[in-house]
Scaffold this motif. Structure first.
Motif, PDB file in Angstrom:
ATOM      1  N   ARG A 262       0.846  -1.281   0.004  1.00 16.58           N
ATOM      2  CA  ARG A 262       0.105  -0.074  -0.162  1.00 16.58           C
ATOM      3  C   ARG A 262       0.796   1.158   0.147  1.00 16.58           C
ATOM      4  O   ARG A 262       1.876   1.386   0.447  1.00 16.58           O
ATOM      5  CB  ARG A 262      -0.806  -0.072   1.135  1.00 16.58           C
ATOM      6  CG  ARG A 262      -1.995  -1.102   1.065  1.00 16.58           C
ATOM      7  CD  ARG A 262      -3.038  -0.924   2.115  1.00 16.58           C
ATOM      8  NE  ARG A 262      -4.216  -2.053   2.300  1.00 16.58           N
ATOM      9  CZ  ARG A 262      -4.881  -2.163   1.345  1.00 16.58           C
ATOM     10  NH1 ARG A 262      -5.392  -1.112   0.528  1.00 16.58           N
ATOM     11  NH2 ARG A 262      -5.838  -3.316   1.266  1.00 16.58           N
ATOM     12  N   ARG A 263       0.484   2.556  -0.612  1.00 10.03           N
ATOM     13  CA  ARG A 263       1.173   3.619  -0.969  1.00 10.03           C
ATOM     14  C   ARG A 263       1.550   4.105   0.384  1.00 10.03           C
ATOM     15  O   ARG A 263       2.472   4.852   0.374  1.00 10.03           O
ATOM     16  CB  ARG A 263       0.447   4.317  -1.790  1.00 10.03           C
ATOM     17  CG  ARG A 263       0.369   3.981  -3.252  1.00 10.03           C
ATOM     18  CD  ARG A 263      -0.309   5.032  -3.962  1.00 10.03           C
ATOM     19  NE  ARG A 263      -1.964   4.724  -3.645  1.00 10.03           N
ATOM     20  CZ  ARG A 263      -2.803   5.607  -4.313  1.00 10.03           C
ATOM     21  NH1 ARG A 263      -2.288   6.710  -5.185  1.00 10.03           N
ATOM     22  NH2 ARG A 263      -3.997   5.447  -4.140  1.00 10.03           N
ATOM     23  N   ARG A 264       0.856   3.979   1.492  1.00  6.68           N
ATOM     24  CA  ARG A 264       1.160   4.633   2.646  1.00  6.68           C
ATOM     25  C   ARG A 264       2.438   3.903   3.261  1.00  6.68           C
ATOM     26  O   ARG A 264       3.098   4.570   4.186  1.00  6.68           O
ATOM     27  CB  ARG A 264       0.007   4.515   3.823  1.00  6.68           C
ATOM     28  CG  ARG A 264      -0.220   3.065   4.147  1.00  6.68           C
ATOM     29  CD  ARG A 264      -1.274   2.821   5.357  1.00  6.68           C
ATOM     30  NE  ARG A 264      -2.505   3.378   4.797  1.00  6.68           N
ATOM     31  CZ  ARG A 264      -3.886   2.695   4.605  1.00  6.68           C
ATOM     32  NH1 ARG A 264      -3.219   1.280   4.582  1.00  6.68           N
ATOM     33  NH2 ARG A 264      -4.674   3.039   4.083  1.00  6.68           N
ATOM     34  N   HIS A 265       2.800   2.839   2.829  1.00  5.65           N
ATOM     35  CA  HIS A 265       4.263   2.351   3.111  1.00  5.65           C
ATOM     36  C   HIS A 265       5.182   2.557   2.269  1.00  5.65           C
ATOM     37  O   HIS A 265       5.808   1.972   1.388  1.00  5.65           O
ATOM     38  CB  HIS A 265       4.030   0.922   3.549  1.00  5.65           C
ATOM     39  CG  HIS A 265       2.765   0.408   4.659  1.00  5.65           C
ATOM     40  ND1 HIS A 265       2.811   1.012   5.793  1.00  5.65           N
ATOM     41  CD2 HIS A 265       1.738  -0.340   4.394  1.00  5.65           C
ATOM     42  CE1 HIS A 265       1.948   0.600   6.578  1.00  5.65           C
ATOM     43  NE2 HIS A 265       1.247  -0.259   5.735  1.00  5.65           N
ATOM     44  N   LEU A 266       5.435   3.801   1.974  1.00  4.13           N
ATOM     45  CA  LEU A 266       6.555   4.399   0.738  1.00  4.13           C
ATOM     46  C   LEU A 266       7.696   3.750   0.778  1.00  4.13           C
ATOM     47  O   LEU A 266       8.508   3.488  -0.020  1.00  4.13           O
ATOM     48  CB  LEU A 266       6.310   5.859   0.765  1.00  4.13           C
ATOM     49  CG  LEU A 266       5.134   6.457   0.294  1.00  4.13           C
ATOM     50  CD1 LEU A 266       5.404   8.059   0.234  1.00  4.13           C
ATOM     51  CD2 LEU A 266       4.848   5.904  -1.085  1.00  4.13           C
ATOM     52  N   GLY A 318       5.259   6.991  -5.051  1.00  9.03           N
ATOM     53  CA  GLY A 318       3.996   7.181  -4.390  1.00  9.03           C
ATOM     54  C   GLY A 318       2.966   7.125  -5.385  1.00  9.03           C
ATOM     55  O   GLY A 318       1.882   7.249  -4.755  1.00  9.03           O
TER      56      GLY A 318
END
Length: 352
Positions: A262-266, A318
């Protein structure tokens, strides 16, 4: 945070991994850094020529016992006497000298992380022991199943470990269940290891290790012993390209894995994207070789190019669309047009 001695040992022995370590989320750094350091120490023990194979096997057994909870005193004494002082590489000498200290850090991990590190090390060190026994004298793997098993034991299992550690610490880590992500993570690791095998082929053959399966060589009219003969590189090249294609397919699963984080875990996405981009470029350079057995040719992505790939990954990580575009652009520039136009698999696709 990473304990300072461990950090310095990693900086000295693995610049590529250390670059990823800098970007890893803080919650997963201790377990992953420690697993890598202990595996790197085991690999140093397994590959040394200072002592014969039976002594190396003994050291690896002691290491596994210490990982399982035994006192590291016997391991520390034997490694110090046999190996640490005689290592030519100062980073490896330092790493072996700090082995007992790092095992102490393992004992201090939380139970979940400690169990995951112990599990991955059992498989990794077991693979190293199998290699020492298999190649005690010049030998070759028999078939693709053995090649896949080897890649799993020394790299694919890390994909499972990586997924499990992240899932334990990061809420909603990926878009797919852990089992599906682990399956893609295995293919990710397999591709990285197959790239290493193809890049290091002349060096491995020189020490009596042939990771190219006899079955595949026979299909191309070759036997392992013939790879030492002049002119064999040209005959081998079709199989070499075939295995490069297999590694590219593995990387497509690695890309699917990365896009599913998921993008929150860049930070985690970035740590997956960078080795994939480097791996694809390495395969592209390998594919250009007219003689894959020429020991005078060294394939390595330079630091400047690594920095450019890091910049590409940083700009794209991102956004799903931008990241996919970066992957496909890298595939095209490396000469893998068909893979660049193909859809990426869904994580766990092969398991269903």
């Amino acid at each position: 945070m990473i304990e300072p001695t461990l950090r310095e040992d990693l900086r000295a022995t693995s610049r590529a991994f250390y670059l990823s370590l800098v970007f890893l989320p803080r919650a997963v750094r201790p377990a992953i850094a420690l697993a890598y350091a202990l595996a790197r120490a085991a690999d140093t023990i397994a590959d040394t020529t200072i002592v014969p194979p039976e002594r190396r096997l003994d050291h690896l057994d002691r290491l596994l016992a210490a990982v399982g909870g035994d006192s590291p005193a016997a391991l520390e004494a034997s490694v110090t006497v046999d190996l640490a002082g005689a290592q030519g590489d100062p980073g490896e000498r330092r790493l072996l000298g700090n082995l007992a200290r790092h095992l102490g850090l393992l004992a201090a991990l939380d139970p979940t992380d400690r169990g995951l590190v112990e599990e991955v090390l059992r498989v990794l060190v077991g693979g190293m022991k199998l290699d020492l026994c298999r190649f005690e004298r010049p030998a070759a793997l028999d078939d693709r199943a053995e090649l896949r098993d080897y890649c799993f034991r020394v790299a694919g299992v890390v994909g499972e470990f990586w997924t499990a550690v992240h899932a334990a610490h990061l809420t909603d880590y990926a878009r797919y269940p852990a089992a599906a992500m682990k399956a893609s993570g295995v293919r990710f690791g397999n591709g990285l290891q197959l790239t290493n095998i193809l890049r290091d082929l002349p060096r491995d053959l020189a020490i009596g290790r042939c990771y190219l399966p006899r079955e595949d060589l026979a299909r191309h009219g070759l036997a392992p012993a013939e790879l030492a003969l002049p002119g064999s590189g040209g005959r081998l090249r079709p199989l070499f390209l075939e295995l490069i294609g297999m590694a590219v397919e593995d990387y497509s699963h690695g890309f699917a894995y990365t896009l599913s984080v998921r993008r929150r875990h860049l930070r985690s996405r970035l740590c997956c994207a960078l080795p994939l981009l480097i791996g694809i470029e390495t395969l592209g350079l390998l594919a250009l070789r007219t003689d894959p057995l020429d020991p005078t040719v060294t394939i390595k992505i330079g630091r400047g190019r690594v920095r450019r790939l890091l910049g590409r990954a940083l700009l794209a990580v991102g956004s799903d669309r931008a990241l996919e575009t970066a992957f496909r652009r890298t595939l095209r520039s490396a000469g893998f047009e068909a893979a660049a136009e193909s859809p990426f698999p869904t994580p766990g696709e092969e398991a269903r």
